[in-house]
Design a protein around this motif. Structure first.
Motif, PDB file in Angstrom:
ATOM      1  N   ASP C 198       0.903  -1.084   0.240  1.00 16.95           N
ATOM      2  CA  ASP C 198      -0.018  -0.050  -0.024  1.00 16.95           C
ATOM      3  C   ASP C 198       0.997   1.320  -0.063  1.00 16.95           C
ATOM      4  OD1 ASP C 198       0.935   0.047   2.523  1.00 16.95           O
ATOM      5  OD2 ASP C 198      -1.064   0.521   3.387  1.00 16.95           O
ATOM      6  N   GLU C 202       3.169  -0.332   4.615  1.00 19.96           N
ATOM      7  CA  GLU C 202       2.948  -1.219   5.981  1.00 19.96           C
ATOM      8  C   GLU C 202       2.215  -2.604   5.502  1.00 19.96           C
ATOM      9  OE1 GLU C 202       4.421  -0.536   8.754  1.00 19.96           O
ATOM     10  OE2 GLU C 202       5.193   1.247   7.962  1.00 19.96           O
ATOM     11  N   HIS C 203       1.230  -2.476   4.436  1.00 19.38           N
ATOM     12  CA  HIS C 203       0.607  -3.650   4.372  1.00 19.38           C
ATOM     13  C   HIS C 203       0.781  -4.266   2.868  1.00 19.38           C
ATOM     14  CE1 HIS C 203      -1.731  -2.559   7.647  1.00 19.38           C
ATOM     15  NE2 HIS C 203      -1.655  -1.424   7.362  1.00 19.38           N
ATOM     16  N   ASP C 220      -2.020  -9.107   3.899  1.00 18.38           N
ATOM     17  CA  ASP C 220      -1.282  -9.527   5.191  1.00 18.38           C
ATOM     18  C   ASP C 220      -1.448 -10.670   5.426  1.00 18.38           C
ATOM     19  OD1 ASP C 220      -0.350  -6.668   5.094  1.00 18.38           O
ATOM     20  OD2 ASP C 220      -1.574  -5.965   6.198  1.00 18.38           O
ATOM     21  N   GLY C 241      -7.054   1.970   2.652  1.00 20.18           N
ATOM     22  CA  GLY C 241      -6.759   0.941   2.941  1.00 20.18           C
ATOM     23  C   GLY C 241      -7.486  -0.386   2.244  1.00 20.18           C
TER      24      GLY C 241
END
Ligand code: HEM
Ligand code: HEM
Ligand code: SF4
Ligand code: SF4
Lengths: 439, 219, 418
Positions: C198, C202-203, C220, C241
């Protein structure tokens, strides 16, 4: 008439797959595929097949087994797909085993029978839909299944890792520089005219073919490139396994790798099934009417180079040769005249097999049958006695075979029937005869 | 009996025609709809020139690998199909019917010739039957459906010839003949004989794939 | 990316007078140019079996046994994959970055070019090497790696279980998963394809094959509950997200968002999903019917179709898009906002929007000449060779990098002049 049940071959892929089947699951999956993935084409085939048997002599299996009707195309369709359709999927796991064996190993999807059926029924298509059902039932011969796993995981057929591919190109480039000091195998050269693609057995076992192709490209001054990233392998066992989802994925990788390099067209090595997957099967699954990047088979490419005077040979090959016409580029692309022009350009004497051109008999390795591995070698050997007879009748010792599968298949047949012959790629002959720099 | 004949040759004939025409249209239309929904990747390749090329080549006896491989069948099937059309449409007795029923006047076969062709067709049917009984590669794939359509086709010829030659009670034979003819007509769309509707299309499709995509001949 | 610091003075300058190989060099390979257009570089053979890199009129001091994979980073550094004494290393502006190893390949950069990564193989173990540092844990195989936008994270698909010869049952138990910065996801899958970060890095989302006939997206390591006939590359929404991906249901393609259908499957094909920066609109290449491709925005397809559509580019504000349409790799057209520009070309490169989104530029090729187009109109001259144009920050100028008469030239042209 023999029966498929009497010639059952043990294969872990088939056995394990069948072991976890229940009649309910079979019924569900068969109907899912029939309703979801097949349509008028299959329905009309089943209904209008007149059961006249005219297709029988089209099939090398039938011819090689002394006209055993069990091997006739219409019988194979009747015992598999038509049975599934008539019974609406109500068949036993054991029947599925036999159907899978028939569809995967006793039909090369060569479409020769198409020349014999007055109605125009495509038994090759019917058998590939049987394979599709077997794949959806998870009943697939072990070895070919493994290659399809490799395809899905690495985008190539032989578990070649990304670095191994580049490394083998660089290694061949190095080797070739001993002979052609300024030779290059240009990697990722954007905007080149030609994207040269091969199948994974080349970097794995037959690196001399990459060497030869590089030598020919070099001598002919072709503006070409080879990709460093996955997509370079045009072969496709997913197509033959019935794993169309990953056939599509593979072809996407292949086309996109060529599109990204902004080449004019893809030239491929001497392989038949890969050609079929790129111009006929894979593109259609992806929704492309034609191959989104034009694909040129080595036969046609060599023919072009010869026409343009770019291949210069020191002399002609002296010994007489015969020509194996690979189904996928004869019946598949009509390259029979170009193939002959190329071979006549290179060789003094050509003794034709009869029948030939688009009426040739399949090598019996095609359609993924050779990829089903050792358990089914005998199926191929006994199933193609007619090819041995054809080869023998030519009385020559060299066979020009512009297809990887045909190579494997014919070499086996030559050994099994002790014919004392030897197969050659066109590239082998061009390389052998071409003018090379004096060192 | 006469009343029955009148019924059979009157209302029933219309019903048979109805089945044939409406049934044929239904089969063709629904098949086309299915093809459009499911076989887009096949339909897209249909090509008229290559369809015609294929059909023409298959219309020539002994021109194709298939025809060459089985001369007896080739002769039989050509005589059968041509004979069938000639008799069913142009037989003297039938030409009269075209005129009375639809007001269409068409040329008709000379009586003796029509008779001879009918015998040839029956002989061809005998060849078909012989193949189904005696040749392993045909016998093995023959199912009751195949016999049914063969009998369905043979019946009007047999009864017609019997009626024409006045074997047995004429009215009965003629009634039977008309019945057989009507049955055949009505069932064409719903049996193997539906190939009369579809064969040109399957042939065209194969011709198009081979011609336009594969650049090879399909014969 | 420092575009504003480049020389945007309108006019032309000849950076390298003659591109002929420098005296004594055996050969010179194809040229590459830096983003700012100030440097042109090529691999050169300086002696038999000895290679170096030429930049403008100078040559790197270091020489190598082999060089390939020449690439400029977005911040203008020149990288090459080089071999010396059978060992490989990434060389940046002439200097090795990190230790040598058995093999490296696939150079990638963070968006601003500050981070450089490659694939890495040492002692038959695989991983990613970031700024010269390989992952601490390496694997039996890693492929399809990707770098987060800021370069802080790298992810790939790792084989975490050995497989015997032709072990099809072993394969079906799952031997692949995603590794992020050398740390693997706990779950294993039959296959994993195309991990993607992303915007924050982080993802990670990836296409996974949890069982033989099922395909879905895992975010994830959590697969969506729904599975599909096939899926293509997932992308994250730039802000909220959520994840979208093309999915195949009953033979037709649509789009699913977080496991729920967003675009009802009705396309013969649907791929290359993209959001603009604000994430307001979702774009894709679609085939409304067999063999007919176009672009769709929020499930509404453009009217114009082509046998092939590639290289979808969305404007920074997400409201406009451009793509390349072609007829099986011939007759290329640049299509912007559903309308094809007039010209028909032999080849085309992805279009580019100016930062404001008003102007569109692209490079095309016709009869062997490269042409630079802005809003469909060609630059006054065409070139023997050129690279895709780049807009200035205000969108009023374009940088043209080209070769003509064997010279490498750098042109800054006013958009108004087109
Ligand atoms: C498509 C199916 C039909 C076929 C193949 C067929 C065939 C024949 C044949 C082979 C004959 C004898 C000709 C000869 O030996 O010279 C015949 C006669 C005849 N057919 Fe048909 N026929 C068909 C349908 C019909 C129908 C539907 C009718 C009436 C509604 C009909 C009315 C007659 C009549 C009236 C004769 C003359 C019989 C006689 O002379 O007593 N046919 N037909
Ligand atoms: C457009 C018209 C037609 C075409 C293209 C066509 C074509 C064919 C073909 C290709 C065959 C397969 C094998 C062979 O040659 O025998 C066949 C068989 C056959 N046809 Fe036709 N046909 C047509 C019309 C008809 C009609 C109207 C009938 C009768 C109602 C008929 C009756 C049969 C029969 C009974 C066979 C099977 C022969 C056997 O038992 O082996 N056909 N036809
Ligand atoms: S092997 Fe070839 S000829 Fe035989 S049935 Fe299969 S496609 Fe037809
Ligand atoms: S030749 Fe065609 S119609 Fe005849 S049995 Fe074979 S597939 Fe069926």
């Amino acid at each position: 008439m023999s029966r498929i049940a009497d010639r059952k071959v043990a294969d872990p892929g088939l056995a394990n797959g069948v072991a976890s089947l229940t009649p309910e699951k079979i019924e569900k999956v068969v109907n899912q595929v029939l309703k979801g993935e097949t349509g008028a084409k299959l329905k009309v085939y089943q209904e209008t097949c007149m059961r006249c048997g005219l297709c029988s002599q089209g099939c090398h299996f039938y011819m090689s087994h002394d006209f055993d009707p069990s091997y006739s195309p219409v019988n194979k369709a009747t015992e598999t797909m038509y049975e599934l359709m008539n019974k609406k999927g109500k068949v036993t796991p054991d029947q599925i085993y036999l159907m899978a064996q028939m569809a995967f190993t006793e039909c090369n999807l060569c479409k020769r029978c198409a020349h014999y059926c007055p109605i125009g029924i495509d038994t090759g298509y019917i058998m590939s839909m049987v394979r599709r059902i077997c794949y959806m039932l998870d009943v697939v011969p072990q070895y070919i299944r493994d290659t399809s796993h490799s395809h899905a995981s690495t985008m190539n057929q032989m578990w070649v890792k990304d670095d191994e591919w580049i490394d083998s190109l660089q290694w061949q480039e190095d080797e070739a520089r001993d002979e052609f000091p300024d030779l290059r195998i240009p990697l990722d050269k954007e905007g080149a005219d030609v994207y040269y693609s091969v199948i994974a057995p080349e970097p794995k076992f037959r690196t001399q073919l990459i060497y030869q192709a590089a030598a020919i490209m070099h001598a002919a001054g072709v503006d070409y490139t080879m990709p460093s990233e996955p997509g370079w392998d045009n072969s496709d066992m997913c197509m033959f396994v019935g794993d169309y989802e990953n056939m599509g994925r593979l072809k996407r990788a292949h086309f996109e790798s060529a599109q990204k390099l902004r080449v004019k067209r893809i030239v491929m090595g001497e392989c038949g099934h890969a050609f079929r997957s790129v111009y006929d099967m894979g593109n259609r699954w992806l929704g492309y009417k034609n191959s989104p990047v034009p694909i040129v088979h080595a036969i046609e490419f060599y023919w072009e180079l010869i026409q343009q005077g770019k291949i210069k040979i020191t002399h002609k090959y002296e010994k007489p040769v015969t020509i194996q016409d690979p189904c996928n580029v004869m019946r598949g692309r009509g390259l029979m005249d170009k193939l002959r022009e190329v071979v006549h350009f290179l060789c003094e004497e050509v003794v034709e097999m009869i029948p030939n051109r688009e009426h040739n008999y399949c090598c019996c390795a095609g359609g993924g049958v050779i990829n089903c591995g050792p358990p089914f070698k005998n199926t191929r050997m006994e199933g193609n006695r007619i090819k041995a007879e054809q080869l023998k009748a030519t009385g020559v010792h060299d066979v020009v075979i512009p297809c990887h599968n045909c190579h494997g298949g014919l070499e086996d047949i030559i050994g099994y029937y002790d014919l004392g012959m030897h197969g050659k790629f066109i590239g082998d002959i061009i390389y052998e005869l071409m003018e090379k720099p004096e060192l | 009996m006469t009343e029955f004949y009148v019924f059979v040759s009157g209302p029933l004939a219309w019903i048979a025609w109805g089945f044939f025409i409406i049934g044929s249209i239904y089969r063709l239309v629904s098949m086309y709809a299915l093809a459009k929904a499911k076989d887009g990747s096949s339909l897209a390749y249909m090509s008229l020139p290559y369809s015609l090329r294929s059909i023409l080549n298959w219309l020539i006896p002994f021109n194709t690998m298939g025809w060459k491989s089985d001369p007896l069948m080739t002769v039989a099937t050509f005589l059968f199909h041509i004979g069938f059309l000639l008799v069913a449409v142009f037989l003297g007795a039938h030409a009269v019917l075209w005129d009375t029923a639809f007001g269409i006047s068409i040329p008709s076969l000379p009586g003796g010739f029509g008779d001879a062709v009918s015998f040839v067709v029956i002989a061809a049917c005998a060849v078909f039957a012989y193949r189904r009984l005696a040749l392993p590669h045909v016998k093995g794939v023959t199912r009751p459906k195949d016999w049914f359509s063969l009998i369905l086709v043979a019946l009007p010829f047999v009864t017609g010839v019997l009626a024409y030659h006045q074997v047995g009670p004429v009215l009965l034979m003629t009634t039977l003949h008309v019945l057989a003819g009507e049955l055949l007509l009505a069932l064409i769309p719903f049996t193997r004989l539906s190939h009369a509707l579809f064969a040109l299309l399957t042939r065209s499709y194969m011709g198009s794939e081979f011609g336009a995509v594969r650049h090879a001949k399909d014969w | 990316m420092g575009i504003s610091k480049w020389d945007w003075e309108t006019g032309q300058k000849t950076v390298v007078e003659s591109l002929s190989p420098i005296e004594g060099h055996g050969w010179q390979e194809e040229p590459y140019v830096s983003p700012d257009g100030e440097t042109v570089a090529a691999i050169v053979q300086v002696d038999e079996g000895v290679f170096s890199v030429r930049t403008n009129d100078t040559v790197w001091e270091n020489t190598f046994d082999k060089i390939w994979g020449l690439k400029f980073s977005p911040d203008g550094r020149l990288t090459a994959i080089c071999q010396q004494d059978m060992e490989w290393v990434l060389v940046v502006d002439g200097e090795p970055m990190g230790e040598t190893t058995d093999y490296i390949w696939e150079t990638k950069f963070s968006e601003d070019g500050s981070v450089i990564a490659t694939m890495y193989k040492g002692m038959e173990r695989y991983g990613v090497c970031v700024d010269g540092e390989p992952w601490e844990e390496l694997f039996e195989n890693v492929n399809q790696y990707t770098l987060s936008a800021d370069g802080a994270h790298a992810a790939g698909v790792a084989q975490v279980q050995s497989l015997g010869q032709a072990d099809i049952e072993g394969f079906k138990k799952g031997i692949y998963t995603v590794v992020v910065d050398g740390v693997r996801w706990p779950n294993k899958y039959l296959n994993v394809w195309g991990p993607a970060f992303d915007a924050t890095g982080e993802h990670v989302a990836a296409q996974v094959r949890p069982s033989v006939h099922a395909y879905t997206i895992a975010v994830d390591d959590k697969p969506w509950a729904a599975t599909y006939g096939q899926v293509w590359e997932p992308i994250f929404h730039p802000k909220d997200g959520s994840v979208v991906a093309p999915v195949r249901v009953a033979g037709k393609w649509g789009v699913a968002k977080d496991g729920n259908i967003l675009w009802e499957p009705r396309y013969a094909q649907c791929l290359y999903l993209q959001y603009g920066k604000p994430g307001n609109k979702l774009w894709a290449v679609v085939a409304p019917s067999y063999g007919e491709f176009t672009v769709a925005c929020d499930n509404a397809a453009w009217d114009v179709t082509f046998p092939v559509v590639t290289d979808l580019v969305v404007s920074p504000d997400g409201t406009r898009a451009a793509a390349i349409g072609n007829e099986d790799n011939t007759n290329f057209r640049i299509v912007v906002d559903g309308k094809a520009w007039d010209g028909v070309y032999d080849m085309a490169w992805p279009a580019t929007f100016c930062p404001g989104g008003k102007n569109v530029a692209a490079m095309v090729e016709k009869d062997g000449k490269r042409i630079i187009l802005v809003n469909g109109k060609p630059f006054e001259r065409s070139f023997d060779m050129a690279w895709p144009p780049i807009f200035s920050e205000d969108g009023a100028k374009v940088l043209i990098r080209a070769i003509e008469n064997n010279s490498y030239v750098r042109i800054v042209a006013d958009v108004a002049r087109f």
